[in-house]
Scaffold this motif. Structure first.
Motif, mmCIF file in Angstrom:
data_model
loop_
_atom_site.group_PDB
_atom_site.id
_atom_site.type_symbol
_atom_site.label_atom_id
_atom_site.label_comp_id
_atom_site.label_asym_id
_atom_site.label_seq_id
_atom_site.Cartn_x
_atom_site.Cartn_y
_atom_site.Cartn_z
ATOM 1 N N PHE A 69 0.831 -1.207 0.000
ATOM 2 C CA PHE A 69 0.000 0.000 0.000
ATOM 3 C C PHE A 69 0.867 1.260 0.000
ATOM 4 C CE2 PHE A 69 -4.054 -1.771 2.266
ATOM 5 C CZ PHE A 69 -4.215 -2.683 1.235
ATOM 6 N N ALA A 70 0.501 2.240 -0.805
ATOM 7 C CA ALA A 70 1.197 3.532 -0.810
ATOM 8 C C ALA A 70 0.873 4.305 0.472
ATOM 9 C CB ALA A 70 0.784 4.351 -2.033
ATOM 10 N N ILE A 71 -0.329 4.122 0.971
ATOM 11 C CA ILE A 71 -0.753 4.749 2.226
ATOM 12 C C ILE A 71 -0.982 3.631 3.233
ATOM 13 C CG2 ILE A 71 -2.542 6.134 3.351
ATOM 14 C CD1 ILE A 71 -3.098 7.372 0.553
ATOM 15 N N PRO A 72 -0.312 3.674 4.378
ATOM 16 C CA PRO A 72 -0.466 2.585 5.351
ATOM 17 C C PRO A 72 -1.904 2.445 5.838
ATOM 18 C CG PRO A 72 1.343 4.050 5.973
ATOM 19 C CD PRO A 72 0.601 4.715 4.844
ATOM 20 N N VAL A 73 -2.238 1.236 6.298
ATOM 21 C CA VAL A 73 -3.578 1.024 6.850
ATOM 22 C C VAL A 73 -3.750 1.881 8.098
ATOM 23 C CG1 VAL A 73 -3.750 -1.345 5.995
ATOM 24 C CG2 VAL A 73 -2.866 -0.923 8.295
ATOM 25 N N GLU A 74 -4.974 2.237 8.388
ATOM 26 C CA GLU A 74 -5.259 2.957 9.619
ATOM 27 C C GLU A 74 -5.320 1.942 10.746
ATOM 28 O OE1 GLU A 74 -8.641 5.598 9.264
ATOM 29 O OE2 GLU A 74 -8.150 5.908 7.152
ATOM 30 N N GLU A 75 -4.631 2.211 11.835
ATOM 31 C CA GLU A 75 -4.573 1.272 12.949
ATOM 32 C C GLU A 75 -5.248 1.844 14.178
ATOM 33 O OE1 GLU A 75 -0.898 -0.775 13.834
ATOM 34 O OE2 GLU A 75 -0.174 -0.413 11.798
ATOM 35 N N GLU A 76 -5.874 0.956 14.911
ATOM 36 C CA GLU A 76 -6.573 1.338 16.131
ATOM 37 C C GLU A 76 -6.505 0.144 17.067
ATOM 38 O OE1 GLU A 76 -11.225 2.267 17.269
ATOM 39 O OE2 GLU A 76 -10.514 2.641 15.247
ATOM 40 N N GLU A 77 -6.254 0.393 18.318
ATOM 41 C CA GLU A 77 -6.166 -0.714 19.260
ATOM 42 C C GLU A 77 -7.525 -0.924 19.935
ATOM 43 O OE1 GLU A 77 -3.582 -2.142 23.134
ATOM 44 O OE2 GLU A 77 -2.830 -0.539 21.862
#
Ligand SMILES: [Zn+2]
Length: 82
Positions: A69-77
């Motif tokens: 991915f050119a833009i990283p995944v959005e991460e949330e804990e």
């Protein structure tokens, strides 16, 4: 790819990674390891009007996919896991 024990698709029997064919661990109908389940119904304005696609990826194949991915995944804990 998901294999069910019954025709109503309630009892999950097996999950196979669509990319590498790895059999994921399933115990009592629950996936016991990381799995990405892709499921999309393409709408009217797509080239696949009305088609439904679904697939599963093991965690390793998922990681390889998002590495591209050119833009990283959005991460949330999430604090509470099932
Ligand atoms: Zn895989």
């Amino acid at each position: 790819m998901r294999i069910y024990q019954d025709n109503d698709k309630r009892e999950l029997a097996a999950v196979v990674c669509n990319k590498c064919k790895k059999n994921l661990k399933v115990k009592n109908g629950v996936i016991m390891e990381g799995c990405f389940n892709g499921n999309i119904r393409f709408g009217y304005f797509s080239n696949k009007d009305g088609d439904v696609h679904s697939f599963d990826l093991c965690e390793e194949c998922y990681d390889k996919m998002i590495d591209g991915f050119a833009i990283p995944v959005e991460e949330e804990e999430v604090k509470e896991l099932l």
